[in-house]
Design an enzyme around this catalytic site. Structure first.
Site, mmCIF file in Angstrom:
data_model
loop_
_atom_site.group_PDB
_atom_site.id
_atom_site.type_symbol
_atom_site.label_atom_id
_atom_site.label_comp_id
_atom_site.label_asym_id
_atom_site.label_seq_id
_atom_site.Cartn_x
_atom_site.Cartn_y
_atom_site.Cartn_z
ATOM 1 N N GLU A 176 48.145 -70.890 -115.300
ATOM 2 C CA GLU A 176 49.433 -70.229 -115.586
ATOM 3 C C GLU A 176 50.557 -70.896 -114.803
ATOM 4 O OE1 GLU A 176 49.240 -65.901 -115.559
ATOM 5 O OE2 GLU A 176 47.776 -65.922 -117.179
ATOM 6 N N GLU A 300 41.638 -66.799 -120.781
ATOM 7 C CA GLU A 300 41.822 -65.411 -120.307
ATOM 8 C C GLU A 300 42.211 -64.559 -121.499
ATOM 9 O OE1 GLU A 300 44.141 -64.640 -116.767
ATOM 10 O OE2 GLU A 300 43.514 -66.549 -115.863
HETATM 11 O O1 AHR Z 1 43.162 -61.891 -114.874
HETATM 12 C C1 AHR Z 1 44.158 -61.449 -114.014
HETATM 13 C C2 AHR Z 1 45.332 -62.413 -113.924
HETATM 14 O O2 AHR Z 1 45.955 -62.503 -115.160
HETATM 15 C C3 AHR Z 1 44.980 -63.842 -113.605
HETATM 16 O O3 AHR Z 1 44.831 -64.062 -112.249
HETATM 17 C C4 AHR Z 1 46.161 -64.590 -114.134
HETATM 18 O O4 AHR Z 1 45.838 -65.896 -114.534
HETATM 19 C C5 AHR Z 1 46.642 -63.730 -115.272
HETATM 20 O O5 AHR Z 1 47.999 -63.500 -115.211
#
Ligand code: AHR
Length: 498
Positions: A176, A300
């Protein structure tokens, strides 16, 4: 007449492989995912192998988790790997600034993670630190992990107990980077990617599949800059993150268990939007990479609700209901359908954080409804996608509606076909009429059903087995036409053989 869905199964067209890595997971140093969930320490009374809890390992082995992403998430861009190797008593203590400011003991580091992967039988996917780490630090981590040449770094690894290189296959260059990973512009990140990735070397027998930190959901600009500014040969794939927040409001996301049909509907609607995101991001990728050399890595994804009342808000501990399982099943159907581009996905997260497959409380362990979806869907791993033409009635709520039925199908290496069907309508059973265009002679060889009385139902430490798959056989066959009676709010996976 009762509305029915129809599915044309093009079983002669099964050419594309569904990568097993679509069924991957993600574990971050966040809340109780690593500490408590995976790592209990060697002196724990909870059964463990060198500190790694064995009940969790066994549960993950049973669903054949193919890949595990670690150490973050946001944590990755403040993680300095050298803090987590060597004598545990000498390891520095650091502060986990992203997740509650708690002390990170570094008891779980590189060796512990790779031992965990070995026990589970999955491939490691490590996210390196671009946000606050140096190029040299990342480069030396890769050497420590993947080189068998003689060097001070590899000698150090040997002294720390690992003789031969682990050969880690998947490498994330930051996380991110548009947000917690450094709040960068895509142009700046693309330049950094080129620089960092240049020094992540391919050691003999250990080619790295490097993954660039891709867009936040539907951000097409971030994707396009990466596609323009990074030479494609430097990347195996580009990541994408998308979370489903039931209310759409990050300040009041909605309860994991206490919700009405309005939030049930909005959760499904926001979650199914994944299909639109993939369509649009893939259209862009197709313009710059028509040969589909680059993978889209959804590393994610999942439902993100308010935390359970009374728990640390920074630990992201949430329950997991039948609603979440229905969305997981629908999302995996979407990933299967996009398997020509989506070659990895990682559920966030594995244990005790967000849409976990496992919850723990001391020595107790609960397998969530989402766990059972991964159990049922493992039949699709590395199988060939069977294209479907689906027509479905709508699930109507107020003046809005969603497709009630979604599905995907594959043929495995033994020639068996598996069809996974989801009915998100919480009120109506729906007959699904299936016809096979390629060949006849398929025979019903078993079915599994996941459902419960209410979409809010979940497995708790008091009732850990409320939601579990049961056998399903509500299938009528008349020649080449089958009718499956899909119960309301259910997942069904059918096995067909010749
Ligand atoms: O999964 C929780 C958080 O969500 C992670 O650390 C981040 O990459 C995302 O914003």
């Amino acid at each position: 007449a009762q509305p029915q869905a129809t599915v044309l199964v093009n079983d002669a067209q099964a050419h594309q492989t569904i990568s097993r890595y679509i069924y991957g997971m993600f574990s971050e140093h966040l809340g109780r995912d690593i500490y408590d969930g995976i790592w209990v320490g060697k002196n724990s009374s909870i059964p463990n192998k060198d500190g790694i809890r064995l009940d969790v390992v066994e549960a993950l082995k049973r669903i054949h988790v193919p890949v595990m992403r670690w150490p973050g998430g946001c944590f990755a861009d403040e993680y300095h790997w050298k803090d987590g190797v060597g004598d545990p008593a000498q390891r520095p203590k650091t502060i986990n600034t992203n997740w509650g400011g708690v002390t990170e003991t570094n008891a779980f580091g590189t060796h512990e993670f790779l031992e965990f992967c070995r026990l589970v039988g999955c491939d490691p996917y490590i996210a390196g630190n671009v946000g606050s780490g140096t190029v040299q630090e990342m480069s030396e981590w890769v050497e420590y992990l993947n080189s068998n040449q003689e060097s001070s770094i590899t000698e150090w690894r040997k002294r720390n107990g690992q003789d031969s290189a682990w050969k880690v296959p998947f490498w994330g260059v930051g996380n991110e980077s548009w947000g917690c990973g450094g709040n960068m512009t895509p142009e700046y990140y693309a330049d950094l990617y080129r620089r960092y990735a240049s020094f992540c070397k391919n050691y003999p027998g250990a080619p790295l599949k490097k993954i660039a930190s891709g867009p936040n959901g539907h951000d097409l600009h971030w994707m396009e800059v990466l596609l323009q500014d990074i030479p494609h040969w430097m990347m195996w794939g580009i990541s994408l993150h998308y979370y489903t927040v039931p209310t759409g409001n990050w300040s009041h996301k909605g309860s994991a268990t206490d919700f009405g049909e309005d939030q049930y509907f909005s959760t499904l609607k926001r979650g199914l939007y994944m299909d639109q995101i993939l369509n649009d991001q893939e259209a862009l990728m197709n313009r710059y990479d028509p040969q589909k050399r680059l993978a889209l890595v959804v590393d994610e994804w999942g439902v993100w609700t308010d935390v359970e009342p009374g728990t640390n808000p920074a630990f992201l501990y949430q329950q997991n209901s039948l609603r979440d399982a229905l969305l997981a099943a629908a999302t995996l159907n979407i990933f299967n359908q996009h398997c020509d581009r989506v070659r990895m996905a990682n559920l966030a997260q594995t244990v005790n954080v967000l849409q976990s497959v496992i919850l723990t409380h001391g020595p107790q362990m609960v397998l969530t409804p989402t766990y059972w979806v991964f159990d049922l869907y493992q039949v699709h791993q590395d199988a060939r996608l069977v294209p479907l033409q689906l027509q479905t009635p709508s699930y109507v709520f107020g003046d809005d509606s969603l497709p009630a039925i979604n599905a995907s199908a594959s043929v495995d290496s033994t020639g068996a076909m598996h069809i996974s069907l989801v009915n998100i309508d919480p009120h109506h059973a729906i007959p699904v009429k299936m016809e096979f265009s390629g060949s006849d002679g398929w025979k019903f060889a078993g079915g599994q059903l996941l459902t419960s009385a209410r979409v809010n139902d979940c497995n708790t430490f008091e009732r850990p087995d409320l939601i579990r798959p049961t056998s399903f056989s509500d299938v009528r066959q008349s020649g080449n036409v089958w009718t499956v009676q899909m119960p309301a709010k259910s997942v069904v996976v059918l096995t067909l053989k010749k």
